[in-house]
Write an enzyme that holds these catalytic residues in place. Sequence first.
Site, short mmCIF file in Angstrom:
data_model
loop_
_atom_site.label_atom_id
_atom_site.label_comp_id
_atom_site.label_asym_id
_atom_site.label_seq_id
_atom_site.Cartn_x
_atom_site.Cartn_y
_atom_site.Cartn_z
N LYS A 18 0.68 -1.19 -0.26
CA LYS A 18 0.24 0.49 -0.48
C LYS A 18 0.83 1.04 -0.14
O LYS A 18 1.92 0.89 0.78
CB LYS A 18 -1.38 0.38 0.81
CG LYS A 18 -0.65 0.18 2.10
CD LYS A 18 -0.07 0.61 3.14
CE LYS A 18 0.74 1.66 4.49
NZ LYS A 18 1.62 2.68 4.70
N ASP A 145 -2.19 -0.95 9.86
CA ASP A 145 -3.04 -1.26 8.41
C ASP A 145 -3.19 -2.32 7.45
O ASP A 145 -3.86 -2.47 6.60
CB ASP A 145 -1.39 -1.10 7.73
CG ASP A 145 -0.94 0.52 8.40
OD1 ASP A 145 -1.10 1.29 8.43
OD2 ASP A 145 0.39 0.55 8.12
O1 C5P Z 1 -0.24 -0.36 14.36
P1 C5P Z 1 0.50 -0.58 14.30
O2 C5P Z 1 1.67 -1.30 14.60
O3 C5P Z 1 1.35 -0.39 12.79
O4 C5P Z 1 1.28 0.48 14.52
C1 C5P Z 1 3.48 0.65 14.50
C2 C5P Z 1 3.92 2.04 15.24
O5 C5P Z 1 3.03 3.12 14.72
C3 C5P Z 1 3.13 2.39 16.45
O6 C5P Z 1 3.59 1.60 18.01
C4 C5P Z 1 3.37 3.68 16.86
O7 C5P Z 1 4.51 4.20 17.13
C5 C5P Z 1 2.89 3.86 15.84
N1 C5P Z 1 1.15 4.86 15.14
C6 C5P Z 1 1.03 6.14 15.69
N2 C5P Z 1 -0.37 6.50 14.80
C7 C5P Z 1 -1.12 5.32 14.33
C8 C5P Z 1 -0.61 4.38 13.75
C9 C5P Z 1 1.14 3.77 14.16
O8 C5P Z 1 1.76 6.74 16.11
N3 C5P Z 1 -1.78 5.84 13.97
#
Ligand code: C5P
Length: 311
Positions: A18, A145
């Site tokens: 993506k 995601d």
């Molecule tokens: O959800 P995911 O595991 O992909 O997120 C990885 C990191 O990215 C989270 O631990 C956070 O630090 C950051 N993040 C965030 N806000 C979001 C998505 C991700 O701060 N909406």
Amino acid sequence: MTSATVPSTSATVRVPAKINLELLVGPRREDGFHSLSTVYHAVSLFDEVTVSYADEWGLEVGGPRAEGVPTDGTNLAARAAQRLAQAGGVDEPVHIRIRKDIPVAGGMAGGSADAAATLVACDHLWGLGMTREELEELAADLGSDVPFLLAGGTAMGSSRGEVLAPVLARGTYHWVLAISEGGLSTPAVYAECDRLRRGRTVTEPRPSPAMMQALRNGDARALGRALTNDLQRASISLMPELGDILEAGLEFGALGGIVSGSGPTVAFLVEGNEAALDLAVSLTASGTVRDVRRATGPAHGAHLVAGPRLD
Ligand code: C5P
């Protein structure tokens, strides 16, 4: 027994990468995530995940871009299989084989894509028949995601990115993806974004009318102008060469350019196939990037393909 009733011993699922056409980052929430308003767009770079019955749990990564992918329990695909087994009350170990073609740590959600593919593949292999909603819920727990990689296409994401809503999007878009040496850590990029915005009031993000209109009209030029990523400044701050790559791509005639997600991949929108080839050649010759790929979007989300790949 007819062939239709012979149980499969493996299932293979193809899943796209993506990019975010729009990534608007709101304030940091109490749970540490940031509230987002994003437009996800699946593009035609694919990983393939094959799950097979095995005596014990295992994971293997092959294919053209396998380097740097963890093969232990920290791999999101392994966690996806375990979570689904728990949810479905299954005690059947599987071996997961990932054929990796999506750039690793590139801001194209390769790890999330493999998790989404593993959910679909294991659901099929174990015959669980989970509903789309049930898979989406498990996907959201695995990462912000992951639900989008199940869905594919072009979609709005809100909350921390995991809540999806349809967007009216026409047309096929041509992309050139400039892949840099090394990766960027998503938490580090969000932290840098917070640092750069310190002292400023950050409001809840709302989708921009310009982006919605460009997609509704299938207007590539307007889309090029509307591409927005609030993380871009932070990614460039951590990897200044991304600024040079963006500048080079726009100078070489791209309709628009954007850092993909938290980066460091830079996505350039171009008019068509020929323009994509021209830009890919120019970027490669400029020596500023490690790898250049061409892709089109939107692409389908995680879907079962006939039989496992043997290579
Ligand atoms: O959800 P995911 O595991 O992909 O997120 C990885 C990191 O990215 C989270 O631990 C956070 O630090 C950051 N993040 C965030 N806000 C979001 C998505 C991700 O701060 N909406």
